[in-house]
Design a protein around this motif. Structure first.
Motif, PDB file in Angstrom:
ATOM      1  N   GLN A   1      40.031  34.278  44.662  1.00 43.86           N
ATOM      2  CA  GLN A   1      40.692  32.984  44.562  1.00 43.86           C
ATOM      3  C   GLN A   1      40.558  32.177  45.852  1.00 43.86           C
ATOM      4  OE1 GLN A   1      42.190  31.366  41.955  1.00 43.86           O
ATOM      5  NE2 GLN A   1      41.310  33.017  40.704  1.00 43.86           N
ATOM      6  N   THR A   2      40.558  32.846  47.011  1.00 44.87           N
ATOM      7  CA  THR A   2      40.420  32.099  48.268  1.00 44.87           C
ATOM      8  C   THR A   2      39.065  31.408  48.350  1.00 44.87           C
ATOM      9  OG1 THR A   2      39.530  33.968  49.562  1.00 44.87           O
ATOM     10  CG2 THR A   2      41.922  33.742  49.447  1.00 44.87           C
ATOM     11  N   ILE A   3      38.045  32.014  47.751  1.00 45.87           N
ATOM     12  CA  ILE A   3      36.715  31.391  47.746  1.00 45.87           C
ATOM     13  C   ILE A   3      36.748  30.073  46.977  1.00 45.87           C
ATOM     14  CG2 ILE A   3      34.319  31.719  46.998  1.00 45.87           C
ATOM     15  CD1 ILE A   3      34.752  34.740  47.397  1.00 45.87           C
ATOM     16  N   LYS A   4      37.636  29.984  45.990  1.00 49.98           N
ATOM     17  CA  LYS A   4      37.794  28.761  45.201  1.00 49.98           C
ATOM     18  C   LYS A   4      38.791  27.795  45.820  1.00 49.98           C
ATOM     19  CE  LYS A   4      37.029  31.494  40.996  1.00 49.98           C
ATOM     20  NZ  LYS A   4      37.625  31.929  39.698  1.00 49.98           N
ATOM     21  N   GLY A   5      39.365  28.182  46.969  1.00 48.59           N
ATOM     22  CA  GLY A   5      40.343  27.328  47.627  1.00 48.59           C
ATOM     23  C   GLY A   5      41.765  27.550  47.172  1.00 48.59           C
ATOM     24  N   ASN A   6      42.010  28.619  46.417  1.00 50.78           N
ATOM     25  CA  ASN A   6      43.368  28.945  45.971  1.00 50.78           C
ATOM     26  C   ASN A   6      43.905  30.111  46.793  1.00 50.78           C
ATOM     27  OD1 ASN A   6      43.053  27.062  43.838  1.00 50.78           O
ATOM     28  ND2 ASN A   6      42.042  28.614  42.581  1.00 50.78           N
ATOM     29  N   PHE A   7      45.074  29.937  47.360  1.00 51.49           N
ATOM     30  CA  PHE A   7      45.646  30.955  48.244  1.00 51.49           C
ATOM     31  C   PHE A   7      46.945  31.468  47.629  1.00 51.49           C
ATOM     32  CE2 PHE A   7      42.989  28.113  50.636  1.00 51.49           C
ATOM     33  CZ  PHE A   7      42.177  28.980  51.354  1.00 51.49           C
ATOM     34  N   LEU A   8      46.838  32.597  46.964  1.00 54.10           N
ATOM     35  CA  LEU A   8      47.988  33.170  46.275  1.00 54.10           C
ATOM     36  C   LEU A   8      48.993  33.727  47.271  1.00 54.10           C
ATOM     37  CD1 LEU A   8      46.153  35.116  43.400  1.00 54.10           C
ATOM     38  CD2 LEU A   8      46.910  32.725  43.450  1.00 54.10           C
ATOM     39  N   GLY A   9      50.241  33.719  46.871  1.00 55.32           N
ATOM     40  CA  GLY A   9      51.286  34.264  47.726  1.00 55.32           C
ATOM     41  C   GLY A   9      51.108  35.757  47.944  1.00 55.32           C
ATOM     42  N   ALA A  10      51.298  36.197  49.181  1.00 58.79           N
ATOM     43  CA  ALA A  10      51.163  37.618  49.513  1.00 58.79           C
ATOM     44  C   ALA A  10      52.285  38.418  48.852  1.00 58.79           C
ATOM     45  CB  ALA A  10      51.192  37.807  51.023  1.00 58.79           C
ATOM     46  N   LEU A  11      52.083  39.705  48.735  1.00 66.55           N
ATOM     47  CA  LEU A  11      53.085  40.581  48.142  1.00 66.55           C
ATOM     48  C   LEU A  11      54.302  40.708  49.056  1.00 66.55           C
ATOM     49  CD1 LEU A  11      50.729  43.450  46.904  1.00 66.55           C
ATOM     50  CD2 LEU A  11      51.643  41.547  45.564  1.00 66.55           C
ATOM     51  N   ASN A  12      55.481  40.691  48.464  1.00 66.65           N
ATOM     52  CA  ASN A  12      56.712  40.856  49.252  1.00 66.65           C
ATOM     53  C   ASN A  12      57.364  42.210  48.993  1.00 66.65           C
ATOM     54  OD1 ASN A  12      57.752  40.554  46.707  1.00 66.65           O
ATOM     55  ND2 ASN A  12      59.201  38.929  47.222  1.00 66.65           N
ATOM     56  N   THR A  13      56.601  43.138  48.429  1.00 68.54           N
ATOM     57  CA  THR A  13      57.163  44.436  48.080  1.00 68.54           C
ATOM     58  C   THR A  13      56.720  45.530  49.045  1.00 68.54           C
ATOM     59  OG1 THR A  13      55.337  44.793  46.545  1.00 68.54           O
ATOM     60  CG2 THR A  13      57.402  43.944  45.626  1.00 68.54           C
ATOM     61  N   CYS A  14      57.578  46.523  49.185  1.00 66.75           N
ATOM     62  CA  CYS A  14      57.278  47.743  49.925  1.00 66.75           C
ATOM     63  C   CYS A  14      57.485  48.928  48.992  1.00 66.75           C
ATOM     64  CB  CYS A  14      58.203  47.911  51.127  1.00 66.75           C
ATOM     65  SG  CYS A  14      58.004  46.696  52.431  1.00 66.75           S
ATOM     66  N   GLY A  15      56.613  49.907  49.113  1.00 66.20           N
ATOM     67  CA  GLY A  15      56.794  51.154  48.373  1.00 66.20           C
ATOM     68  C   GLY A  15      57.055  52.294  49.339  1.00 66.20           C
ATOM     69  N   ARG A  16      58.038  53.109  49.034  1.00 72.29           N
ATOM     70  CA  ARG A  16      58.405  54.244  49.883  1.00 72.29           C
ATOM     71  C   ARG A  16      58.310  55.515  49.037  1.00 72.29           C
ATOM     72  NH1 ARG A  16      63.745  54.306  53.835  1.00 72.29           N
ATOM     73  NH2 ARG A  16      63.906  56.549  54.179  1.00 72.29           N
ATOM     74  N   ILE A  17      57.604  56.508  49.539  1.00 69.53           N
ATOM     75  CA  ILE A  17      57.393  57.726  48.770  1.00 69.53           C
ATOM     76  C   ILE A  17      57.535  58.947  49.668  1.00 69.53           C
ATOM     77  CG2 ILE A  17      54.877  57.685  49.090  1.00 69.53           C
ATOM     78  CD1 ILE A  17      54.650  58.781  46.200  1.00 69.53           C
ATOM     79  N   LYS A  18      58.232  59.968  49.167  1.00 69.48           N
ATOM     80  CA  LYS A  18      58.401  61.229  49.891  1.00 69.48           C
ATOM     81  C   LYS A  18      57.224  62.125  49.502  1.00 69.48           C
ATOM     82  CE  LYS A  18      62.544  62.555  50.636  1.00 69.48           C
ATOM     83  NZ  LYS A  18      63.933  63.089  50.515  1.00 69.48           N
ATOM     84  N   ILE A  19      56.231  62.197  50.379  1.00 68.26           N
ATOM     85  CA  ILE A  19      54.972  62.849  50.018  1.00 68.26           C
ATOM     86  C   ILE A  19      55.082  64.361  49.971  1.00 68.26           C
ATOM     87  CG2 ILE A  19      53.635  60.916  50.900  1.00 68.26           C
ATOM     88  CD1 ILE A  19      52.965  62.562  53.373  1.00 68.26           C
ATOM     89  N   THR A  20      56.198  64.914  50.456  1.00 67.13           N
ATOM     90  CA  THR A  20      56.404  66.360  50.421  1.00 67.13           C
ATOM     91  C   THR A  20      57.147  66.827  49.170  1.00 67.13           C
ATOM     92  OG1 THR A  20      58.291  65.910  51.876  1.00 67.13           O
ATOM     93  CG2 THR A  20      56.298  66.777  52.902  1.00 67.13           C
ATOM     94  N   ASP A  21      57.619  65.903  48.325  1.00 67.96           N
ATOM     95  CA  ASP A  21      58.336  66.278  47.115  1.00 67.96           C
ATOM     96  C   ASP A  21      57.407  66.968  46.116  1.00 67.96           C
ATOM     97  OD1 ASP A  21      60.816  65.476  47.836  1.00 67.96           O
ATOM     98  OD2 ASP A  21      60.957  63.783  46.467  1.00 67.96           O
ATOM     99  N   LEU A  22      57.986  67.812  45.283  1.00 70.65           N
ATOM    100  CA  LEU A  22      57.212  68.446  44.218  1.00 70.65           C
ATOM    101  C   LEU A  22      56.804  67.420  43.166  1.00 70.65           C
ATOM    102  CD1 LEU A  22      59.172  71.810  43.712  1.00 70.65           C
ATOM    103  CD2 LEU A  22      56.968  71.450  44.869  1.00 70.65           C
ATOM    104  N   ASN A  23      57.692  66.455  42.910  1.00 72.43           N
ATOM    105  CA  ASN A  23      57.406  65.393  41.939  1.00 72.43           C
ATOM    106  C   ASN A  23      57.681  64.039  42.596  1.00 72.43           C
ATOM    107  OD1 ASN A  23      56.818  64.047  39.533  1.00 72.43           O
ATOM    108  ND2 ASN A  23      58.948  64.198  38.816  1.00 72.43           N
TER     109      ASN A  23
END
Length: 429
Positions: free
Chosen positions: A295-317
């Motif tokens: 989209q930036t190549i076409k001159g459209n600048f979309l809003g950036a993501l406002n989300t964060c993801g948090r994950i416990k990588i040591t969990d079994l699930n």
């Protein structure tokens, strides 16, 4: 320019020298000070060394910098894409204590290279662009030391790769443009690790539209000795000893990419070493919606993501827990502060990484309070007056300040006898 940012909880630790220029602050937290108005180069890469000095370097293929090399020294490189004979520096050493700059000599192009500090204190930098794509560079921290370069020191071309120090002192070098593999440094004199190892996960996370959102993957060493690798919108736990995937994590909710050019940022949250069982959590924030780069190549600048993801990588699930930042952010840096909180700084609110691809600079840093209740973890800090977008950087200094520099979001103007640099400053807060 380079600046330093001092987070509100760390202000007591800083004695500001009279030579610094302070920016006024109002409501909100943190203070800004301009420490160098012009360091001569763009701070595309920065690394703090154990002698309290910062190695800063920038690409070599845009023309002359604003800092002349000392003693009549010149870089003569027939493979260079712009200036074949260049008597200006593209790397500097910043002495934090004396607030001074020393020019360094780098021969090959370090544009979007990668590296890490070895256990003996040396900075090991690998890859880059053009003549630098298979180069191994070493900087040994001392008052008179300079870059040493060895090529070809890599088995594959590495542009936009990610490096991580391993428990045995080696570096693992993962991915890069067109490279769905990894290798080690240093190489064994004999044996299999003189070459590359296939990593199909990098191919699987390659964007089918042709935009490689698997560049600069996020890599962290887990407490079990395996590597957490996040690419595009997916992640795995990887046993590099046996070249096997130990675990596949759920896709981050929403499915939007978080790696270059949809550049978000990630951090391994501080570990609780007093716990009976040490748990590890990774936080991934920001990025750009799928399709943003096209989209930036076409001159459209979309809003950036406002989300964060948090994950416990040591969990079994393990499962992702999503949170919302006070605003969208792409091209940000995330830094663990001495108090255990996370600083999210630099970047833009619209577009993606890349030349001319970002809009609306994100001037207000955020602080993420890891141990606060969900929904009340973010705090908005005082804004900077200098945009820090494509090719900007931020690192934590030993005294608790954060050194911020770089940003050249516009295509360079190449001329035979001159080069243009924008925002070649350093600041801190």
């Amino acid at each position: 320019m380079t600046m330093v940012f001092v987070a509100p909880s760390l202000v007591f630790a800083i004695a500001i020298a009279s030579a610094f220029v302070a920016f006024p602050t109002d409501a909100g937290g943190g203070t800004w000070q301009l420490v160098q108005k012009n360091i001569g180069i763009v701070a595309m890469h920065m690394q703090l060394m154990h002698n309290d000095r910062v190695v800063i370097f920038d690409r070599t293929d845009f023309g002359h910098s604003n800092l002349t090399l000392p003693n009549g020294r010149c870089r003569r490189n027939p493979y260079e894409k712009s200036v074949k004979v260049d008597c200006t520096a593209h790397s500097v050493e910043y002495d934090v204590a004396s607030n001074t700059i020393r020019a360094l000599f780098v021969q090959t192009d370090v544009w979007c290279s990668s590296g890490s500090v070895a256990p003996d204190g040396r900075l090991i930098q690998t890859g880059g662009y053009n003549d630098g794509e298979r180069t191994l560079r070493i900087f040994n921290p001392c008052s008179t030391c300079d870059w040493q370069e060895f090529g070809p020191g890599l088995a594959a071309r590495r542009w936009y790769a990610s490096n991580h120090i391993l428990p045995d002192g080696r570096q693992i070098i993962i991915g890069g443009k067109g490279q769905f593999n990894y290798e080690f440094n240093p190489k064994a004199k004999t044996g299999a690790d003189k070459t590359t190892f296939r990593l199909p996960f990098l191919w699987q996370t390659n964007d089918p539209a042709g935009v490689m959102n698997n560049l600069y993957p996020f890599v962290f060493l887990n407490v079990d000795g395996n590597l957490f690798i996040f690419s595009n919108n997916r992640s795995i736990l990887f046993d590099y000893h046996n070249n096997t995937v130990v675990k596949t994590y759920p896709e981050i909710p929403g499915g939007d990419p978080r790696c270059y050019p949809s550049t978000g940022s990630a951090v391994l949250l501080p570990l609780n070493l007093q716990a009976s069982s040490i748990q590890a959590e990774v936080l991934v924030c920001g990025g750009a919606p799928r399709g943003s780069f096209q989209q930036t190549i076409k001159g459209n600048f979309l809003g950036a993501l406002n989300t964060c993801g948090r994950i416990k990588i040591t969990d079994l699930n393990p499962q992702w827990v999503m949170e919302r930042m006070p605003g969208g952010r792409v091209m940000s840096d995330m830094i663990t502060l001495p108090d255990g909180n996370i600083l999210i700084i630099n970047g833009a609110a619209d577009g993606t990484a890349g030349w001319e691809a970002g809009r609306n600079p994100a001037l207000n840093p955020f602080i993420y309070k890891c141990n606060s209740p969900a929904g009340s973890r973010f705090e908005v800090e005082n804004p900077s007056s200098i945009p820090r977008m494509y090719h900007s950087t931020a690192i934590l200094l030993r005294d608790g300040r954060v050194l911020v520099g770089g940003s050249n979001p516009h295509l360079p103007l190449l001329k035979l006898n001159s080069g243009m640099i924008s925002n070649s400053s350093c600041s801190s807060r």
